[in-house]
Design an enzyme around this catalytic site. Sequence first.
Site, PDB file in Angstrom:
ATOM      1  N   TRP A 178      -9.286 -27.919  22.160  1.00  0.00           N
ATOM      2  CA  TRP A 178      -9.471 -26.643  22.326  1.00  0.00           C
ATOM      3  C   TRP A 178      -8.416 -25.596  22.825  1.00  0.00           C
ATOM      4  O   TRP A 178      -8.336 -24.618  22.395  1.00  0.00           O
ATOM      5  CB  TRP A 178     -11.052 -26.416  23.142  1.00  0.00           C
ATOM      6  CG  TRP A 178     -11.918 -27.193  22.264  1.00  0.00           C
ATOM      7  CD1 TRP A 178     -12.730 -28.212  22.808  1.00  0.00           C
ATOM      8  CD2 TRP A 178     -12.631 -26.846  20.941  1.00  0.00           C
ATOM      9  NE1 TRP A 178     -13.646 -28.463  21.677  1.00  0.00           N
ATOM     10  CE2 TRP A 178     -13.651 -27.721  20.673  1.00  0.00           C
ATOM     11  CE3 TRP A 178     -12.161 -25.695  20.024  1.00  0.00           C
ATOM     12  CZ2 TRP A 178     -14.398 -27.749  19.437  1.00  0.00           C
ATOM     13  CZ3 TRP A 178     -12.704 -25.887  18.790  1.00  0.00           C
ATOM     14  CH2 TRP A 178     -14.082 -26.630  18.711  1.00  0.00           C
ATOM     15  N   ASP A 234     -11.304 -20.587  29.213  1.00  0.00           N
ATOM     16  CA  ASP A 234     -12.443 -21.163  28.194  1.00  0.00           C
ATOM     17  C   ASP A 234     -13.389 -21.796  28.995  1.00  0.00           C
ATOM     18  O   ASP A 234     -13.081 -23.102  29.181  1.00  0.00           O
ATOM     19  CB  ASP A 234     -11.754 -21.738  26.857  1.00  0.00           C
ATOM     20  CG  ASP A 234     -12.763 -22.213  26.097  1.00  0.00           C
ATOM     21  OD1 ASP A 234     -13.938 -21.930  26.205  1.00  0.00           O
ATOM     22  OD2 ASP A 234     -12.272 -22.718  24.927  1.00  0.00           O
ATOM     23  N   LYS A 276     -23.689 -24.074  24.532  1.00  0.00           N
ATOM     24  CA  LYS A 276     -24.107 -25.349  25.659  1.00  0.00           C
ATOM     25  C   LYS A 276     -24.898 -24.992  26.892  1.00  0.00           C
ATOM     26  O   LYS A 276     -25.999 -25.596  26.452  1.00  0.00           O
ATOM     27  CB  LYS A 276     -22.494 -25.780  26.060  1.00  0.00           C
ATOM     28  CG  LYS A 276     -21.946 -26.265  24.404  1.00  0.00           C
ATOM     29  CD  LYS A 276     -20.480 -26.068  24.615  1.00  0.00           C
ATOM     30  CE  LYS A 276     -19.418 -26.013  23.498  1.00  0.00           C
ATOM     31  NZ  LYS A 276     -19.808 -27.295  22.605  1.00  0.00           N
TER      32      LYS A 276
HETATM   33  N1  PMP Z   1     -13.620 -24.310  23.443  1.00  0.00           N
HETATM   34  C1  PMP Z   1     -14.594 -25.565  23.819  1.00  0.00           C
HETATM   35  C2  PMP Z   1     -14.304 -25.982  25.052  1.00  0.00           C
HETATM   36  C3  PMP Z   1     -15.567 -25.928  23.155  1.00  0.00           C
HETATM   37  O1  PMP Z   1     -16.286 -26.955  23.475  1.00  0.00           O
HETATM   38  C4  PMP Z   1     -15.960 -25.182  21.731  1.00  0.00           C
HETATM   39  C5  PMP Z   1     -16.662 -25.647  20.795  1.00  0.00           C
HETATM   40  N2  PMP Z   1     -17.566 -26.683  21.276  1.00  0.00           N
HETATM   41  C6  PMP Z   1     -14.975 -24.249  21.515  1.00  0.00           C
HETATM   42  C7  PMP Z   1     -14.076 -23.802  22.328  1.00  0.00           C
HETATM   43  C8  PMP Z   1     -15.264 -23.504  20.038  1.00  0.00           C
HETATM   44  O2  PMP Z   1     -16.536 -22.886  20.111  1.00  0.00           O
HETATM   45  P1  PMP Z   1     -17.149 -21.978  19.083  1.00  0.00           P
HETATM   46  O3  PMP Z   1     -17.481 -23.193  18.176  1.00  0.00           O
HETATM   47  O4  PMP Z   1     -18.235 -21.188  19.605  1.00  0.00           O
HETATM   48  O5  PMP Z   1     -16.175 -21.188  18.345  1.00  0.00           O
END
Ligand code: PMP
Length: 358
Positions: free
Chosen positions: A101, A170, A194
């Site tokens: 991520w 994030d 989450k």
């Molecule tokens: N950052 C993290 C740490 C994640 O776990 C996730 C998705 N599981 C995301 C970003 C992406 O999030 P989204 O699908 O809401 O764009």
Amino acid sequence: MTRIHNFSAGPAVLPVSVLQQTAKAVVEYQDTGLGVLEMSHRSQPFEDILDSLQSRLRSLLDIPIDYTILVCTGGATQQFSVVPLNLLGGKTGGYILSGSWSEKAEAEARRFGNTVVLGSSKENSFRSLPAWNIPESSDLSYIHFTSNNTIYGTQFKAEPDTGDIPLVCDASSDLLHRRIDVRKYGLIYASTQKNLGPAGATIVIVRNDLLEREKGTLPIMLDYTTYSSTNSLYNTPPTGVIYMTERVLAWIEEEGGLGVIAERNQRKAEHVYRVIDDDDFYQGHAERDARSIMNVTFTLTNRELEKQFLAEAEARGMSGLKGHRSLGGMRASMYNALPEQAAQDLAEFMRDFRDRHV
Ligand code: PMP
């Protein structure tokens, strides 16, 4: 009602009481005669819900008044672009890479700005948290990190100390799992699916002095000031998600607040890590000092048994344990709303499975 244990990484388990309140509110919200999904976002009852979401979050995390809470859409992924668009200001974004991520966040910023990687733990398959430092010549507008690495199951135990450089986080997969000191951050973002509620909104907590760096130069829905100047009501927000998120925050308060939630989360993780550490039957992916409280990642030493492990777990009412497709193995996501009993049942099943296969 037969609800099984839900270890999904997100969208994830929600408190049953919130689901029950939602079921009722979808038909009729309080005494309005309207379902909560059918009300105008400009109506008083909805504005009260949005205000309550913001004030509960402010109180739970003790968010100082010089920070604004925005409710955005587009997921955390959209913030990968929105953060640099709003914050770079012609300088460079520093990135600490602790998983895919954060890699994605850095790659997105690099599409239209300058970035520098301050450290990465890629060479050891993101089992650890990276050592990092700031190159002397760099002029950084912020430093970005991912507090919890949902895929690899690692988590920062403390914030990187970035001095005067605004820290951007994030926190999609661990916001509200414990108290944090918001003053250490310039900006925190988290998508809701989450710890916060169902999928569909992204919460951004931003220090006011960072809001206006690019005011007026960006597409309207990508400009933080559009949200800050309209209380996140420039366009139609995801009203149902906002309602449920507000209810999840009320549930955290009813449970006793973030202190109680954090202790429970710690115990849940320990139930499972203890079995992993018992012997060599299971292998944890993350190094011990980097382990996540939210996502426990592991494999079986005899990987041929993994399919059977997952099938038996499913048959015992434990779902969502399959690891992320990029890593394989198993992942037990244990967000706030997962009851402690679920972690205990998983640990017991893991012991039982091991005893039958050694
Ligand atoms: N950052 C993290 C740490 C994640 O776990 C996730 C998705 N599981 C995301 C970003 C992406 O999030 P989204 O699908 O809401 O764009």
